[in-house]
Design a protein around this motif. Structure first.
Motif, PDB file in Angstrom:
ATOM      1  N   GLN A 258       0.919  -0.945   0.404  1.00  0.00           N
ATOM      2  CA  GLN A 258      -0.130  -0.418   0.150  1.00  0.00           C
ATOM      3  C   GLN A 258       1.077   1.073  -0.214  1.00  0.00           C
ATOM      4  O   GLN A 258       0.291   2.260  -0.497  1.00  0.00           O
ATOM      5  N   TRP A 259       2.155   1.723   1.245  1.00  0.00           N
ATOM      6  CA  TRP A 259       2.681   2.443   0.828  1.00  0.00           C
ATOM      7  C   TRP A 259       3.813   3.029  -1.120  1.00  0.00           C
ATOM      8  O   TRP A 259       3.595   3.790  -1.132  1.00  0.00           O
ATOM      9  N   LEU A 260       4.013   1.717  -1.151  1.00  0.00           N
ATOM     10  CA  LEU A 260       4.532   1.402  -2.505  1.00  0.00           C
ATOM     11  C   LEU A 260       3.940   2.450  -4.159  1.00  0.00           C
ATOM     12  O   LEU A 260       4.395   2.871  -4.728  1.00  0.00           O
ATOM     13  N   ILE A 261       1.991   2.115  -3.533  1.00  0.00           N
ATOM     14  CA  ILE A 261       1.378   2.386  -4.700  1.00  0.00           C
ATOM     15  C   ILE A 261       0.837   3.498  -4.032  1.00  0.00           C
ATOM     16  O   ILE A 261      -0.324   4.136  -5.222  1.00  0.00           O
ATOM     17  N   ARG A 262       1.143   4.362  -3.433  1.00  0.00           N
ATOM     18  CA  ARG A 262       0.382   5.575  -2.668  1.00  0.00           C
ATOM     19  C   ARG A 262      -0.098   6.641  -3.753  1.00  0.00           C
ATOM     20  O   ARG A 262      -0.493   7.235  -4.195  1.00  0.00           O
ATOM     21  N   HIS A 263       0.997   6.230  -5.012  1.00  0.00           N
ATOM     22  CA  HIS A 263       1.218   7.767  -5.544  1.00  0.00           C
ATOM     23  C   HIS A 263       0.945   7.031  -7.489  1.00  0.00           C
ATOM     24  O   HIS A 263       1.151   8.092  -7.982  1.00  0.00           O
ATOM     25  N   ARG A 264       0.732   5.746  -7.093  1.00  0.00           N
ATOM     26  CA  ARG A 264       0.436   4.992  -9.118  1.00  0.00           C
ATOM     27  C   ARG A 264       2.175   4.939  -9.798  1.00  0.00           C
ATOM     28  O   ARG A 264       1.098   4.711 -10.978  1.00  0.00           O
TER      29      ARG A 264
END
Length: 296
Positions: A258-264
């Motif tokens: 979730q942290w990795l995809i936070r900025h998409r």
């Protein structure tokens, strides 16, 4: 110009066929392998029979390769328009359509021969697995939920494993199946986020397109459902502390994703997808240790 004139010859063609089967990219094999091993260990209530274990390990490699071949065949007219896939061998013409169909048939036949060394019940179940592997790649033309079909295809080894070991499919098997479907939709949505801009241009459907700005929320909900279903199975099976430790570790990987995809961002979304290898491994480690045979 005839694209076949651009193909290499002899052994120089081997890398293209390895790439078509994704044998150079093992992440998909592991994502199929871990839930298969979950099921084998649970069905055997410990370490499964060596013969059955080898059949399923080889079967995972064969069916994942077959799935990649039919996926690229289905997408052969679209992959050239997507940044990540434009150099795939079918899209560039380095492998012909007839060669891809022959390779798919060979891989599926080899997997089917393997299943005959189990029992008739598992053989019949395998027919459903082949159908799911074949239809999934075409679903992205007709529905925004192709990941759901992928989830079913990637999870079908679970009832097959129980069928091979026990000759029946208990409730716990279906809980593992449902958990893996939810997990697969979650991680393949992360994967689809990488291509979302290109998919919108060429008209390919996916959960990443369907969810839009709610993508992170939906992935989180699916990850929560995965954990809940696995926990339900763990309670029914009366698994010990090692399983719960593995489940907590899986939850930690989900938080990291979730942290990795936070900025998409494309690269970060792809890293999140790859991280699911560890999610599956940690659950398997917990299951294997919880079910480890004890003396006496």
């Amino acid at each position: 110009m005839d694209r076949s004139l651009m193909r290499p010859t002899g052994l120089a063609r081997l890398p293209d066929f390895l790439h078509l089967m994704r044998l150079d990219r093992p992440i998909g094999t592991w994502l199929l392998m871990w839930p298969t091993l979950w099921a084998l260990w649970v069905a055997a209530a410990g370490i499964p029979d060596r013969r059955v274990l080898l059949i399923f390990i080889v079967g995972v490699y064969l069916m994942r390769a077959a799935g990649c071949v039919v996926n690229d065949y289905a997408d052969r007219h679209f992959d050239g328009h997507v940044k990540r896939t434009r150099n795939r061998p079918l899209a560039t013409g380095r492998i012909g359509e007839g060669e891809a169909k022959a390779l798919f048939a060979t891989l599926v036949t080899a997997a089917f021969v393997l299943v005959w060394f189990t029992n008739l019940f598992t053989v019949l179940l395998s027919l459903v697995g082949v159908a799911l592997a074949f239809i999934y790649p075409f679903m992205k033309r007709y529905t925004h939920l192709p990941q759901l079909f992928l989830g079913a295809a990637f999870s079908w080894a679970i009832p097959m494993a129980f069928g091979a070991v026990l000759g029946t499919i208990p409730v716990e098997a279906w809980l593992l199946f449902a958990a893996n479907v939810a997990w697969t939709v979650a991680y393949d949505t992360e994967y689809a986020m990488v291509d979302r801009d290109d998919d919108l241009k060429v008209g390919i459907k996916s959960t990443a397109v369907l969810f839009g700005r709610a993508d992170r929320l939906m992935i989180g909900a699916l990850q929560g459902l995965t954990l809940a279903l696995l926990a339900w199975a763990g309670v029914r099976l009366a698994l010990g502390g090692f399983f719960w430790l593995g489940l907590c570790a899986m939850a930690a990987t989900f938080l990291w994703q979730q942290w990795l995809i936070r900025h998409r961002e494309r690269e970060r979304c792809f890293q999140a997808f790859l991280n699911n290898h560890w999610s599956g491994l940690l659950v398997f480690a917990g299951l294997a240790l919880a079910l480890w045979p004890t003396a006496g």
